[in-house]
Write an enzyme that holds these catalytic residues in place. Structure first.
Site, short mmCIF file in Angstrom:
data_model
loop_
_atom_site.label_atom_id
_atom_site.label_comp_id
_atom_site.label_asym_id
_atom_site.label_seq_id
_atom_site.Cartn_x
_atom_site.Cartn_y
_atom_site.Cartn_z
N ASP A 133 37.17 34.90 42.65
CA ASP A 133 37.82 35.85 41.76
C ASP A 133 36.79 36.85 41.29
OD1 ASP A 133 40.06 36.77 39.99
OD2 ASP A 133 38.65 36.16 38.43
N ASP B 151 39.34 32.57 34.79
CA ASP B 151 38.81 33.04 36.07
C ASP B 151 38.75 31.91 37.10
OD1 ASP B 151 38.56 35.54 35.01
OD2 ASP B 151 36.42 35.37 34.56
N GLU C 67 40.27 38.39 47.09
CA GLU C 67 41.43 39.21 46.77
C GLU C 67 41.36 40.54 47.52
OE1 GLU C 67 42.55 38.70 42.23
OE2 GLU C 67 40.40 38.85 42.50
#
Length: 381
Positions: A195, A360, A277
C-alpha cells in the site's frame, strides 16, 4: 559520465573538454532550426524532415553526416512526444491556453540539451577508461571517464545501442543504454501487498511500514526555502536556487530505491510475488484541500512503483497491479466495505465483524488478496 537504461543504471564521470560544450551548442542550434522548419511545413516525420533539412544543417552548422541524422531524428521524436501528449489530453482541452501555446510554437532545444551518439560517432575503450567521440572540432580520442568496478562490468557486458551526451550541474555524462536480461519469473507462493501512501510511503501486508515522515519533512523544508529565496529575488538567492535544484528529487529517488530494494529482497526471500495498486491518474481523481494537494503532487509514487517493477524483473519476482478501489475501506478479514470502517488515517475497525488493524496494513492485505486473485485469473490453464 554515463548511465544505463533498460534495466540498469551506472554513472561514470566524463572528464570535460571545451569541444564538448561547442558540440552541444551546435547540434542544439541545428535542432532548433529543424524544429522551426518542421513547424512551418507541418512535416514531422524523420524521413520527410531529412529531405528538407539534412544538407542545410550539415553544411550550415558543421555537422558530420551521422550527427546531422541524429539531430533530425531527435526533432522528429520530440514532436511525436508532443503530439502524443496532445492526443492524451495532457496539455489541456482543445482551445485551452496551454494547448494552443504548445500547438502554435515550435519546439525549442536548450543549448546544453542531450544529444544521441551511435557507435559510428562514439566508441568505448572500457579497459583504458577512455572514449573516442565525434565533435565539431573533429574526433576526440582518449577522452577519460571515471567509473566504479561494477559500472564498468555492466557497461562492458550489456551496453547496446545509442549513448547520450549530457551536461548537467557542471558535469558531463554519457548516458549509455544497457540491455540486461530479466530472470524468468518464478511462480509465486502467495503475494505481498504493498500500500503506497503519504504518511507511510509503503506498507506491506506482513505489517512493515516505511514511514514518510523524514521525506515529507525534507520536502517541507525545501518548499519553504524555495519560497523565501523566490520572494527575495536577489542574484545570490537565484544562484542558491540554481545550486539546490533537483536536490529534493535526488533525495526522494534515493529513498525510493532503498524502499524498493527492501521490498523486492523480502519478496525474493519468501518466494512471494508483489501486488501493487494501479494508481494511474490518481492526481486527477483525488479531491483534496490545497495543503494536501501540494503534498500529493510532490509524492513520487509512480517512481517507487517503477523501481519495484524493474528490481523485481531482475530478481525474477512476479509483479501484478490491482484495482485500488475501496482497499482502504474493505475489511481484510470478512470483506465488508464501509466508509465508517476507516476511523482515521491510521485506524481501521470493521463495523461488521469487529476486526481491527492499522489502516495501511489492512489495505495492503486487501491488495495482496486481489493480487492472488488476479494472478490466478491471468494464469489459468
Amino acid at each position: 559520465m554515463f548511465s544505463t537504461s533498460v534495466g540498469a543504471a551506472a554513472y561514470p564521470t566524463l572528464l570535460p573538454t571545451p569541444e564538448q560544450a561547442a558540440t552541444l551548442r551546435a547540434v542544439n542550434a541545428a535542432a532548433c532550426q529543424v524544429s522551426r522548419q518542421a513547424h512551418v511545413l507541418r512535416s514531422f516525420r524523420n524521413y520527410d524532415l531529412r529531405k528538407h533539412t539534412y544538407t542545410q544543417i550539415k553544411d550550415g552548422y558543421g555537422l558530420a553526416a551521422q550527427a546531422a541524422q541524429h539531430v533530425i531524428k531527435k526533432v522528429a521524436y520530440a514532436y511525436a512526444t508532443l503530439h502524443a501528449n496532445i492526443r492524451a489530453g495532457n496539455l489541456g482541452k482543445a482551445g485551452s491556453a496551454r494547448r494552443v501555446r504548445a500547438e502554435s510554437t515550435p519546439i525549442a532545444f536548450r543549448p546544453d540539451a542531450a544529444q544521441p551518439f551511435d557507435d559510428r560517432c562514439l566508441s568505448w575503450q572500457i579497459d583504458a577508461r577512455t572514449v573516442s567521440i565525434w565533435s565539431v572540432a573533429g574526433r576526440l580520442k582518449n577522452l577519460r571517464f571515471t567509473a566504479s568496478a561494477e559500472q564498468l562490468k555492466t557497461l562492458s557486458a550489456y551496453r547496446k545501442g545509442e549513448s547520450d551526451l549530457l551536461y548537467r550541474d557542471g558535469m558531463w555524462f554519457l548516458i549509455a543504454t544497457c540491455d540486461l536480461p530479466d530472470r524468468p519469473v518464478r511462480v509465486p507462493d502467495g503475494f505481498m501487498g504493498v500500500d503506497l501512501g503519504i504518511v507511510n510511503i509503503a506498507t506491506t501486508s506482513d505489517g512493515i511500514r516505511r514511514s514518510g515522515k523524514a521525506l515529507n519533512a525534507v520536502r517541507h523544508r525545501h518548499r519553504e526555502l524555495r519560497r523565501r529565496l523566490q520572494a527575495k529575488g536577489t542574484k545570490s538567492a537565484k544562484r542558491l536556487l540554481k545550486q539546490r535544484r533537483r536536490k529534493e528529487a535526488r533525495f526522494a529517488a534515493d529513498t525510493n530505491h532503498v524502499i524498493a530494494r527492501q521490498i523486492v529482497t523480502e519478496a525474493e526471500r519468501t518466494g512471494q510475488g508483489i501486488a501493487l495498486e494501479d494508481l494511474q491518474g490518481i492526481r486527477d481523481r483525488v479531491r483534496l484541500r490545497k495543503p494536501q494537494r501540494v503534498t500529493l503532487h510532490s509524492w513520487s509514487f509512480h517512481q517507487l512503483g517503477a523501481f519495484i517493477g524493474y528490481k523485481a524483473a531482475r530478481a525474477g519476482v512476479a509483479v501484478i497491479h490491482v484495482d485500488p478501489a475501496f482497499t482502504s475501506q474493505q475489511c481484510s478479514s470478512c470483506g465488508h466495505v464501509d466508509r465508517k470502517n476507516r476511523l482515521d488515517q491510521a485506524c481501521f475497525s470493521c463495523t461488521s465483524c469487529g476486526f481491527a488493524e492499522h489502516a495501511d496494513v489492512n489495505a495492503a492485505r486487501n491488495i495482496a488478496a486481489r493480487g492472488e486473485t488476479g494472478w490466478a485469473v491471468s494464469h489459468a490453464a
